[in-house]
Design a protein around this motif. Structure first.
Motif, PDB file in Angstrom:
ATOM      1  N   GLN A 217       4.851   5.203   2.435  1.00  0.00           N
ATOM      2  CA  GLN A 217       5.198   6.595   2.717  1.00  0.00           C
ATOM      3  C   GLN A 217       5.102   6.956   4.197  1.00  0.00           C
ATOM      4  O   GLN A 217       5.486   8.062   4.580  1.00  0.00           O
ATOM      5  CB  GLN A 217       4.290   7.513   1.897  1.00  0.00           C
ATOM      6  N   ASP A 218       4.641   6.047   5.017  1.00  0.00           N
ATOM      7  CA  ASP A 218       4.461   6.307   6.443  1.00  0.00           C
ATOM      8  C   ASP A 218       5.813   6.270   7.167  1.00  0.00           C
ATOM      9  O   ASP A 218       6.470   5.222   7.193  1.00  0.00           O
ATOM     10  CB  ASP A 218       3.527   5.250   7.033  1.00  0.00           C
TER      11      ASP A 218
ATOM     12  N   GLU B 234       0.828  -1.196   0.000  1.00  0.00           N
ATOM     13  CA  GLU B 234       0.000   0.000   0.000  1.00  0.00           C
ATOM     14  C   GLU B 234       0.867   1.252   0.000  1.00  0.00           C
ATOM     15  O   GLU B 234       1.806   1.370   0.800  1.00  0.00           O
ATOM     16  CB  GLU B 234      -0.928   0.016   1.217  1.00  0.00           C
ATOM     17  N   LYS B 235       0.541   2.201  -0.877  1.00  0.00           N
ATOM     18  CA  LYS B 235       1.325   3.428  -0.987  1.00  0.00           C
ATOM     19  C   LYS B 235       1.366   4.191   0.331  1.00  0.00           C
ATOM     20  O   LYS B 235       2.411   4.741   0.718  1.00  0.00           O
ATOM     21  CB  LYS B 235       0.749   4.328  -2.090  1.00  0.00           C
ATOM     22  N   SER B 236       0.251   4.230   1.048  1.00  0.00           N
ATOM     23  CA  SER B 236       0.198   4.954   2.323  1.00  0.00           C
ATOM     24  C   SER B 236       1.146   4.337   3.345  1.00  0.00           C
ATOM     25  O   SER B 236       1.752   5.048   4.151  1.00  0.00           O
ATOM     26  CB  SER B 236      -1.227   4.956   2.873  1.00  0.00           C
ATOM     27  N   GLU B 237       1.293   3.016   3.317  1.00  0.00           N
ATOM     28  CA  GLU B 237       2.211   2.341   4.228  1.00  0.00           C
ATOM     29  C   GLU B 237       3.662   2.622   3.851  1.00  0.00           C
ATOM     30  O   GLU B 237       4.506   2.861   4.716  1.00  0.00           O
ATOM     31  CB  GLU B 237       1.951   0.836   4.214  1.00  0.00           C
TER      32      GLU B 237
ATOM     33  N   GLN C  95       9.037  -3.579   4.966  1.00  0.00           N
ATOM     34  CA  GLN C  95       8.996  -2.947   6.276  1.00  0.00           C
ATOM     35  C   GLN C  95       9.805  -3.776   7.259  1.00  0.00           C
ATOM     36  O   GLN C  95       9.649  -4.994   7.355  1.00  0.00           O
ATOM     37  CB  GLN C  95       7.554  -2.831   6.784  1.00  0.00           C
TER      38      GLN C  95
ATOM     39  N   ARG D  38       6.642   3.499   9.665  1.00  0.00           N
ATOM     40  CA  ARG D  38       6.979   2.178   9.135  1.00  0.00           C
ATOM     41  C   ARG D  38       8.403   2.237   8.593  1.00  0.00           C
ATOM     42  O   ARG D  38       8.649   2.876   7.561  1.00  0.00           O
ATOM     43  CB  ARG D  38       5.986   1.751   8.048  1.00  0.00           C
TER      44      ARG D  38
END
Length: 245
Positions: free
Chosen positions: A137-138, A132-135, A174, A141
């Protein structure tokens, strides 16, 4: 080989003070982490190492094994190294106190790295694939890139690798904050000062890389919930309520 699991447990975490004493279901986060690590049956001993009287009592008054740190530490690895110095162990596994849903298979695969003929492996850790892109970029993480032999090249809160061309395809991983060490490597870690990249990223794993010790990475499909914020706690409670066993 004598295998010990150690859980560093700092009470006043900078991003979420007191988080390890937050309740999920019927008990605190730190007790979930301790009990789930013990239940894997992979270790000769499981020990919580803490700076807190509150956490110490939480573990010992519920039948667990805890040790009080003698001084302040920059990282969880420094904290367990202090305790490990006087403990008989060949392999020491560091389980983060805020990972209450630790997985037996992931820990077993991590320990198996040291059972192979790869005597050069001094430190190992685990990672999972991000999609997931949001993950990706987080910044909470931590991402890791590895070489062809699954040795870590770098860890960062930033997106690594950076895709210069939008059409380029890359795998993103991650880092899961569970480490296993041969005891001498762990004691070396605590003898070194905080390193520059470690200080910038606030990632203790970078101290090993800056001092020339690679970290062997093990790919897993383990999906845990590291509790770094109140939002993470809500997710953990929802997960527990869905899968209470």
């Amino acid at each position: 080989m004598n295998r010990i699991a150690m859980i560093p447990a700092r009470y006043n975490a900078s991003r979420f003070p007191g988080k390890l004493m937050q309740i999920i279901g019927d008990k605190s986060i730190i007790r979930h982490t301790y009990d789930n690590t013990l239940a894997t049956l992979l270790f000769d001993e499981v020990i919580v190492v803490t700076d807190s009287d509150v956490i110490f009592k939480e573990i010992t008054e519920n039948g667990g094994y805890a040790i009080k740190s003698k001084k302040e530490h920059e990282s969880g690895t420094d904290r367990i190294a202090e305790a490990a110095e006087s403990i008989d162990a060949d392999i020491i596994l560091n389980v983060q106190g805020d990972e209450p849903f630790i997985d037996q298979n992931a820990l077993r695969r991590l320990l198996q790295v040291f059972d192979s003929d790869e005597e050069h492996v001094q430190v190992a850790s685990i990672m999972k694939k991000l999609t997931e892109k949001s993950e990706i970029q987080d910044p909470n993480r931590v991402k890791v890139v590895v070489d062809s032999k699954m040795n870590s090249l770098f860890f960062s809160r930033s997106v690594i690798p950076y895709s210069r061309e939008s059409t380029a395809i890359s795998n993103y991983y991650q880092h899961i904050g569970v480490y296993a060490f041969r005891k001498p490597a762990l004691l070396k870690f605590t003898s070194w000062r905080l390193t520059p990249l470690e200080a910038i990223e606030k990632l203790e794993c970078l101290r090993f890389l800056e001092m020339g010790i690679p970290i062997k990475m093990v790919l897993t499909d383990f999906v845990g919930i590291a509790i770094d914020s109140p939002d993470d706690l809500k997710k953990a409670i929802e997960y527990y309520n869905a899968f209470p066993d």
